[in-house]
Motif scaffolding. Structure first.
Motif, PDB file in Angstrom:
ATOM      1  N   ALA A  48       0.832  -1.203   0.000  1.00 48.94           N
ATOM      2  CA  ALA A  48       0.000   0.000   0.000  1.00 48.94           C
ATOM      3  C   ALA A  48       0.869   1.255   0.000  1.00 48.94           C
ATOM      4  N   TYR A  49       1.950   1.228   0.751  1.00 53.18           N
ATOM      5  CA  TYR A  49       2.849   2.383   0.823  1.00 53.18           C
ATOM      6  C   TYR A  49       3.492   2.675  -0.533  1.00 53.18           C
ATOM      7  N   VAL A  50       4.137   1.666  -1.101  1.00 53.93           N
ATOM      8  CA  VAL A  50       4.838   1.864  -2.376  1.00 53.93           C
ATOM      9  C   VAL A  50       3.834   2.120  -3.501  1.00 53.93           C
ATOM     10  N   GLY A  51       2.751   1.363  -3.517  1.00 58.30           N
ATOM     11  CA  GLY A  51       1.740   1.565  -4.544  1.00 58.30           C
ATOM     12  C   GLY A  51       1.121   2.953  -4.471  1.00 58.30           C
ATOM     13  N   GLY A  52       0.818   3.406  -3.260  1.00 59.05           N
ATOM     14  CA  GLY A  52       0.261   4.742  -3.085  1.00 59.05           C
ATOM     15  C   GLY A  52       1.212   5.827  -3.549  1.00 59.05           C
ATOM     16  N   LEU A  53       2.490   5.661  -3.224  1.00 59.68           N
ATOM     17  CA  LEU A  53       3.483   6.630  -3.682  1.00 59.68           C
ATOM     18  C   LEU A  53       3.527   6.707  -5.201  1.00 59.68           C
ATOM     19  N   LEU A  54       3.563   5.556  -5.827  1.00 59.93           N
ATOM     20  CA  LEU A  54       3.702   5.531  -7.282  1.00 59.93           C
ATOM     21  C   LEU A  54       2.443   6.023  -7.994  1.00 59.93           C
ATOM     22  N   ALA A  56       0.298   8.252  -6.743  1.00 56.54           N
ATOM     23  CA  ALA A  56       0.303   9.706  -6.554  1.00 56.54           C
ATOM     24  C   ALA A  56       1.312  10.377  -7.488  1.00 56.54           C
ATOM     25  N   GLN A  57       2.499   9.784  -7.591  1.00 55.59           N
ATOM     26  CA  GLN A  57       3.514  10.340  -8.491  1.00 55.59           C
ATOM     27  C   GLN A  57       3.029  10.351  -9.935  1.00 55.59           C
ATOM     28  N   HIS A  58       2.363   9.298 -10.332  1.00 55.87           N
ATOM     29  CA  HIS A  58       1.869   9.208 -11.711  1.00 55.87           C
ATOM     30  C   HIS A  58       0.971  10.397 -12.040  1.00 55.87           C
ATOM     31  N   PHE A  59       0.029  10.678 -11.161  1.00 52.60           N
ATOM     32  CA  PHE A  59      -0.903  11.771 -11.431  1.00 52.60           C
ATOM     33  C   PHE A  59      -0.240  13.141 -11.333  1.00 52.60           C
ATOM     34  N   ILE A  60       0.709  13.276 -10.417  1.00 57.85           N
ATOM     35  CA  ILE A  60       1.420  14.552 -10.304  1.00 57.85           C
ATOM     36  C   ILE A  60       2.289  14.790 -11.538  1.00 57.85           C
ATOM     37  N   ARG A  68       9.093  15.163 -12.919  1.00 64.01           N
ATOM     38  CA  ARG A  68       9.585  13.805 -13.193  1.00 64.01           C
ATOM     39  C   ARG A  68      10.989  13.571 -12.623  1.00 64.01           C
ATOM     40  N   ARG A  69      11.883  14.526 -12.822  1.00 63.59           N
ATOM     41  CA  ARG A  69      13.259  14.378 -12.345  1.00 63.59           C
ATOM     42  C   ARG A  69      13.305  14.341 -10.810  1.00 63.59           C
ATOM     43  N   ILE A  70      12.524  15.171 -10.174  1.00 62.90           N
ATOM     44  CA  ILE A  70      12.490  15.201  -8.704  1.00 62.90           C
ATOM     45  C   ILE A  70      12.036  13.852  -8.165  1.00 62.90           C
ATOM     46  N   PHE A  71      10.954  13.314  -8.730  1.00 57.28           N
ATOM     47  CA  PHE A  71      10.463  12.018  -8.263  1.00 57.28           C
ATOM     48  C   PHE A  71      11.442  10.893  -8.577  1.00 57.28           C
ATOM     49  N   ALA A  72      12.154  10.990  -9.679  1.00 62.14           N
ATOM     50  CA  ALA A  72      13.158   9.974  -9.997  1.00 62.14           C
ATOM     51  C   ALA A  72      14.244   9.949  -8.930  1.00 62.14           C
ATOM     52  N   VAL A  73      14.714  11.118  -8.534  1.00 62.79           N
ATOM     53  CA  VAL A  73      15.748  11.193  -7.492  1.00 62.79           C
ATOM     54  C   VAL A  73      15.214  10.641  -6.177  1.00 62.79           C
ATOM     55  N   LEU A  74      13.998  11.027  -5.818  1.00 58.52           N
ATOM     56  CA  LEU A  74      13.403  10.540  -4.569  1.00 58.52           C
ATOM     57  C   LEU A  74      13.187   9.027  -4.594  1.00 58.52           C
ATOM     58  N   ASN A  75      12.776   8.490  -5.735  1.00 53.37           N
ATOM     59  CA  ASN A  75      12.588   7.042  -5.847  1.00 53.37           C
ATOM     60  C   ASN A  75      13.907   6.297  -5.724  1.00 53.37           C
TER      61      ASN A  75
END
Length: 93
Positions: A48-54, A56-60, A68-75
């Motif tokens: 649920a944690y990882v799925g929820g993150l991904l 949310a990231q998809h829609f953002i 995209r670059r910010i989320f890539a670094v965070l991932n």
């Protein structure tokens, strides 16, 4: 960005795999009554944690492509942190 999502998933999968078996689980959310990993609860919470993150990231990223670059670094950082925890778990067994 997609490779970073795979890194995040792999890191958390490694953390889960390293926590199974004998030994005391330090995370109280994932710990069962006997102190070991409650596997069903752990897989549900981590998924649920990882799925929820991904999700949310998809829609953002869809709405704001420059993130995209910010989320890539965070991932990559999150996957690396989870993998580091997994290595520590395997060493203390």
């Amino acid at each position: 960005y997609r490779f970073s999502a795979a890194t995040l998933i792999a890191g958390h999968a490694m953390d889960y795999a390293s926590s199974t078996g004998p030994g005391y689980e330090l995370n109280p959310l994932l710990r069962g009554r006997d102190g070991t990993l409650a596997e069903g609860r752990a897989i549900a919470i981590k998924s649920a944690y990882v799925g929820g993150l991904l999700v949310a990231q998809h829609f953002i990223v869809k709405r704001y492509p420059h993130t995209r670059r910010i989320f890539a670094v965070l991932n990559f950082a999150g996957g690396g942190a989870a993998a580091t925890v997994a290595v520590r778990n395997w060493r203390v067994r």
